[in-house]
Design a protein around this motif. Sequence first.
Motif, short mmCIF file in Angstrom:
data_model
loop_
_atom_site.label_atom_id
_atom_site.label_comp_id
_atom_site.label_asym_id
_atom_site.label_seq_id
_atom_site.Cartn_x
_atom_site.Cartn_y
_atom_site.Cartn_z
N LEU A 145 0.59 -1.43 0.50
CA LEU A 145 0.07 0.07 0.02
C LEU A 145 1.00 1.31 0.22
O LEU A 145 1.84 0.94 0.47
CB LEU A 145 -1.45 0.07 1.00
N MET A 146 0.08 2.15 -0.37
CA MET A 146 1.07 3.55 -0.26
C MET A 146 -0.08 4.91 -0.26
O MET A 146 -1.08 4.64 -0.51
CB MET A 146 1.37 3.71 -1.64
N THR A 147 0.59 5.60 0.42
CA THR A 147 -0.32 7.42 1.06
C THR A 147 0.76 8.61 0.82
O THR A 147 2.23 8.38 0.68
CB THR A 147 -1.16 6.91 2.37
N ILE A 148 0.34 9.55 0.75
CA ILE A 148 0.13 10.25 0.27
C ILE A 148 -0.39 11.42 2.18
O ILE A 148 -1.17 11.75 1.91
CB ILE A 148 0.23 11.26 -0.77
N GLY A 149 1.26 12.21 2.72
CA GLY A 149 0.46 12.11 3.64
C GLY A 149 0.35 13.68 3.56
O GLY A 149 -0.05 14.57 2.98
N TYR A 150 -1.08 14.10 4.32
CA TYR A 150 -1.66 15.25 4.13
C TYR A 150 -0.67 16.73 4.82
O TYR A 150 0.02 16.37 5.89
CB TYR A 150 -3.09 15.49 5.23
N ARG A 151 -0.46 17.78 4.20
CA ARG A 151 0.19 18.43 4.84
C ARG A 151 0.08 19.47 5.37
O ARG A 151 -1.91 20.30 5.13
CB ARG A 151 0.40 19.60 2.77
#
Length: 233
Positions: A161-167
């Motif tokens: 799995l992959m995610t992009i963190g909330y800035r």
Amino acid sequence: MNLCDAIAVVRQRIAETAERAGRSADEVRLIAVSKQQPPEAIEALIACGQKDFGENQVQEALAKIERLNNPPVEWHFIGHLQSNKTRHIGGNFNWVHTIDSAKLARRISQSACEAGQCVNLLLQVNVSGDPAKHGLAEDELAPLIETVLEAGLQGIRLRGLMTIGYREIPESETRRSFARLRELLESCRMLYGEAFSELSMGMSGDYLLAIEEGATMVRVGSALFGARNAWHT
């Protein structure tokens, strides 16, 4: 600071953070995000021993891949992938981090088979619920995995799995998102097997936090290259 010094600093921080978390640095793969960087900068990092590079634009990446694959490196596609670009994945990229539909998986399967290659896929999950980001909602994850597995697609392998963190959110919220992705990966491993082993999360601003929460891949760009085209050897 030159690129070899910069990557040595990042690797040291990875090692120290992993040790504090009771992990080995060998469990964490550093992906140098080379988008918008000139080939000469990538060559400099290859000379420093870096083997994994991340790109987010297919056409930009193809020119670099053709020039820079000797010695062999592993190329990761880490951007939003349009279905009409999937034909370029096979034979060029080893990993795609941003799968969020069965259509993409099928198209990459076809491209990989034509190239005689197996491409590793990560499923992008929008665990933060950020409306500005791509990715699956949590309740869409299992149905997609089951659809892909039942299709028996050749030339691809679901790996994690992959995610992009909330800035610009509190560190506690970022940590909570990363921890939730780890929990989802553990569930996937229990349901679908040990092949679900990879957790791609964390960028230059939060990769150490991601390692503490179990990342096996971190995608680091500005912490290596500095401002765009500001590198020097």
